[in-house]
Design a protein around this motif. Structure first.
Motif, PDB file in Angstrom:
ATOM      1  N   PRO A 237      54.185  23.488 -87.522  1.00  0.00           N
ATOM      2  CA  PRO A 237      53.062  23.480 -86.591  1.00  0.00           C
ATOM      3  C   PRO A 237      51.718  23.708 -87.281  1.00  0.00           C
ATOM      4  O   PRO A 237      50.690  23.137 -86.918  1.00  0.00           O
TER       5      PRO A 237
ATOM      6  N   GLN B 257      48.749  21.109 -87.179  1.00  0.00           N
ATOM      7  CA  GLN B 257      47.453  21.440 -86.610  1.00  0.00           C
ATOM      8  C   GLN B 257      46.348  21.025 -87.581  1.00  0.00           C
ATOM      9  O   GLN B 257      45.325  20.467 -87.181  1.00  0.00           O
TER      10      GLN B 257
ATOM     11  N   GLY C 150      45.812  26.312 -82.041  1.00  0.00           N
ATOM     12  CA  GLY C 150      47.044  26.298 -82.813  1.00  0.00           C
ATOM     13  C   GLY C 150      47.261  27.598 -83.554  1.00  0.00           C
ATOM     14  O   GLY C 150      46.472  28.544 -83.404  1.00  0.00           O
TER      15      GLY C 150
END
Lengths: 246, 271, 341
Positions: free
Chosen positions: A231, A235, A243
């Motif tokens: 992630p 981001q 994020g």
């Protein structure tokens, strides 16, 4: 070939680089990315001896260079040039004199000869008309080109770019990207680029390393970056405000 | 570690720690300053010549400070003579030796020290600001990359220029202060020029002491200011700090050097 | 750019030139009388005081040279047999050489009251030949050692005051005794005046017997070993006194001589007057002491010769004791000469 092995660097009590290791292959365009302040510029400054690591080793072409003194770094600096973030031309000299300086100091050339050679170099980046102007008279894009000319003066094998497109308009930025790519393809120069310009990253990079909180988060090709499931990486490469990255 | 003992350690760290770390910082700065000085001297002897650099710096340091120094030393000369004249009048209204003692004081100490303190504000601030802003814009890093040692490239020409021009300027300033003092003595205390113009009390020891001070201060200002400039950090605010530190430390250096040179002169040329 | 470069060069050059000119001018003026012909004179001093090398040499207030060198010799005797403590080398303008004579005085004095010390030359009598520095090394006169003089004067004063203070009673006693002695003597003479007259008449009448008588009496009293001894003692006592006071007077005289020199250079007229008075007073005291010693000597002389047979006759043990006491006192406490009522 350049090798960073377990580099540690701290400024005061705060550690900036905490066990960073990666390799850069000959002739490739290698990007170092990450959030602002994560230590990218700090990392590449180690390559030309402007900073010394608190721990770890740096290998360049089979030599360990992190413990060399100023005199010992001279040959390294001939091989490995840097284009600084703010172009960093010397205000008190003309463009030609700026480009001539490494010729005079590294090669010991006479001033007159060095200036002639400097003008030739400026032609390569199409700045020969501004040879006798001072940096303060030029725009950002032009200054960047002169700075690149200065870095290329000694025909280095490695060129370091510290955020080359950050303050440029999109057209100039693409021009700089093109130049970097050409250096690698045509002259076999290894370029290490510190950047967070996504357009640059995904247009010219051969390989990328991402730094996060002083450590290597991920290393690989642009395709690998796009495909990974992390992630934080996602981001960053999509430029999202929300994020996990604070 | 328990909370109490950790707190105790932190509290203990307070004063002694600060004192110790301050001392270590001072020692480190002193050592770095000395190393800058040593390397400057090395490059004066063995460094690479940069055409016109020394001359340009001589202009910047010398000619550009001349007017400012003339005005200040003129006024200081007037003040000194006026005040000492008032004192003399109170004790023993005999002005025959006023000019002679004033000249001796000027030559031996005051012209060099006060002139150098004035110069330190202008020249020191200028050097620190120039070099400091080069540091924060990474120009100094670029210099090192181009194999131009910052001390050789930046400080050496300023050092040579300062040593020469400080001496030159102080000689000029001494003359200005003396003439201004003489005028004051004439208009305020009716001391005729012939009486004031008295070289009797100045001997070669005084002259040598004065010139030594000029050279020493001329060397100290660019070294201290250059060092403050080179150790700048933190952007434009850092440059401001560096400039302030440069002026303060240059002035301090001048005063401390004054003490040591005067003491040595007292031993070598006893009065 | 070349012209800008050139103009910078010119400006910097000008500033440097101006300064160097000022410096050079200053050094030249400091050197002073560098371009005159000079000759060397050596002067010996016992103590040149605060004279420094480089101090000016003046004749009648005008600077004619400077002190080049001062060499401490510590009483060494040189090739020509001269002994000196400090030998000063003077560099003097040649043009004033002819005015310095053989009997010239070289002395150290101060400019103003608090100024620096310099060497003054008193040219001497114009009839004497010119001083030849190769042959003669004159002896200079050191600066008046006011400190030494003050120390001696203080010592003298201290001794006198302490002596007087400690011996107040003794002094009183001497006065009383002396007064008593004189009164006694006077009384005796007065009381016995008729008797003396009668004795004189008798003596006139009976010259031969009187002569024999006096001859016998003389043999008995004057040639008496006891009296001889007393007289001898008195002689010795006054001789000692003379000896003791002699050097004391000599010191006082010497101090006065220096004082005189000092007072000549001390500017203050009031101070000078005071000093003069002090000198006069000391002179007075010394003169008086001299007289007292002379008188005493005279008296003894008289008695010895046999003058004042009265004295011989009248002299008895008590008188002798008193006299001896007084003489002993004076011998041990010579400052009692100086006490004035």
């Amino acid at each position: 070939m350049i090798s960073f092995k377990h580099i540690k660097k701290a400024f005061g009590p705060k550690p900036v680089l905490d066990d960073v290791s990666f390799d850069v292959k000959r002739g490739e365009v290698f990007f170092i990315i990450g959030a602002s302040g994560v230590g990218k510029s700090v990392l590449i400054k180690h390559l030309i001896g402007l900073l010394r690591p608190d721990g770890g080793e740096i290998w360049l072409d089979g030599e360990e260079i992190s413990r060399k003194d100023e005199l010992g770094m001279m040959p390294v600096r001939k091989k490995c040039a840097m284009v600084f973030q703010h172009s960093t031309l010397f205000d008190s000299m003309t463009c030609a004199e700026n480009v001539a300086l490494p010729l005079r100091k590294h090669r010991g050339m006479k001033t007159r000869d060095a200036l002639i050679e400097a003008k030739n170099r400026l032609e390569v980046v199409h700045m020969q008309d501004f040879a006798d102007r001072f940096p303060s008279e030029l725009g950002d894009g032009m200054r960047k080109r002169v700075a690149i000319a200065r870095a290329l003066t000694l025909d280095p094998t490695y060129v370091l770019f510290d955020e080359p497109t950050t303050s440029l308009d999109p057209v100039s930025a693409r021009r700089v990207d093109k130049l970097i790519r050409e250096l690698s393809d045509k002259l076999g120069v290894t370029s290490i680029v510190v950047s967070h310009d996504l357009a640059s990253i995904f247009s010219i990079a051969d390989r990328i390393v991402m730094l996060y909180r002083g450590k290597v988060k991920l290393m690989g090709t642009p395709e690998e970056f796009k495909a990974v499931d992390d992630p934080i990486v996602q981001q960053f490469i999509h430029g999202r405000a929300q994020g996990p990255i604070e | 570690m328990s909370v109490q003992s950790r707190q105790a350690t932190v509290a203990h760290r307070g004063f002694v720690f600060d004192l110790g770390s301050a001392a270590i910082d001072l020692a480190r700065s002193g050592w770095e300053l000395y190393s800058v000085f040593a390397r400057t001297l090395y490059f004066v002897a063995r460094g690479k010549r940069e055409k016109g650099a020394v001359l340009r710096q001589m202009y910047e340091i010398g000619n550009k400070s001349a007017f400012f120094l003339t005005i200040t030393m003129g006024f200081i000369g007037m003040i000194l003579v006026y005040q000492s004249g008032l004192q003399t009048k109170r004790i023993l209204p005999d002005f025959t030796l006023l000019g002679a003692t004033y000249l001796e004081l000027l030559v031996r100490d005051l012209a060099a020290s006060i002139g150098a303190l004035m110069l330190a504000t202008r020249v020191g601030a200028g050097i620190a600001a120039e070099i400091g802003s080069m540091v924060v814009t990474e120009q100094v890093d670029a210099l090192r990359m181009c194999a131009a040692d910052p001390i050789d490239f930046l400080i050496k020409p300023r050092f040579i220029a300062s040593v020469i021009m400080t001496t030159v300027l102080i000689i000029w300033a001494a003359a200005v202060a003396y003439v201004a003092g003489g005028a004051t003595a004439y208009f305020a205390f009716d001391v005729p020029w012939r009486t004031f113009l008295n070289i009797q009390l100045v001997d070669h020891g005084d002259l040598i002491t004065g010139l030594t001070k000029c050279v020493a201060y001329g060397a100290a200002i660019p070294i201290v200011s250059g060092y403050c400039g080179l150790s700048t950090f933190g952007g434009s605010e850092g440059v401001g700090w560096a400039t302030t530190r440069a002026v303060v430390n240059s002035s301090l250096a001048i005063i401390v050097l004054n003490f040591f040179i005067s003491a040595a002169a007292f031993v070598v040329f006893p009065k | 750019m070349a012209s800008a470069e050139r103009s910078i060069e010119v400006k910097v050059g000008m500033l440097i030139l101006v300064s160097l000119a000022i410096l050079a001018g200053f050094i030249l003026v400091m050197g002073g009388i560098n371009f005159e012909k000079k000759f060397t004179v050596y002067v010996d001093f016992d103590n040149p005081g605060g004279l420094q090398t480089g101090a000016p040499v003046r004749i009648a207030g005008v600077k004619v040279g400077s002190v080049d060198e001062m060499q401490f010799r510590g009483g060494e005797i040189d090739a020509q047999g001269r002994r000196s403590m400090v030998r000063c080398k003077l560099s003097v303008q040649e043009k004033v050489h002819s005015s310095i004579r053989e009997d010239a005085d070289f002395y150290v004095t101060t400019q103003g009251v608090l100024g620096e010390q310099f060497l003054a030359i008193d040219p001497g009598t114009p009839t004497k030949p010119i001083l030849d520095p190769e042959k003669t090394i004159p002896h200079g006169i050191g600066p008046p050692r006011i400190d030494l003089f003050l120390a001696k004067a203080y010592e003298l004063l201290d001794m006198t005051v302490t002596g007087l203070r400690n011996n107040q009673d003794l002094v009183k006693e001497i006065i009383v005794n002396t007064a008593g002695l004189l009164t006694g003597l006077n009384g005796s003479v007065q009381d016995n005046r008729d008797r003396i007259n009668r004795i004189m008449q008798n003596l006139e009448a009976l010259t031969v017997e009187a002569n024999t008588l006096t001859r016998d009496a003389r043999g008995k009293y004057v040639d008496n070993p006891q009296i001889d001894r007393t007289l001898a003692n008195l002689d010795k006592i006054t001789g000692d006194l003379q000896k003791d006071t002699g050097p004391l007077l000599k010191d006082a005289k010497e101090a006065m001589a220096n004082l005189n020199r000092a007072s000549a250079t001390v500017g203050d007229p009031e101070g000078q007057a005071k000093l003069k008075k002090t000198i006069d007073d000391v002179s007075d005291l010394a003169h008086r002491a001299d007289l007292i010693a002379a008188d005493t000597q005279e008296i003894v002389g008289h008695i010895k010769k046999g003058d004042g047979t009265v004295g011989a006759l009248v002299m008895d043990e008590e008188l002798y004791d008193d006299l001896q006491e007084m003489a002993r006192d004076l011998k041990h406490n010579p400052w009692k000469f100086f006490w004035k009522n």
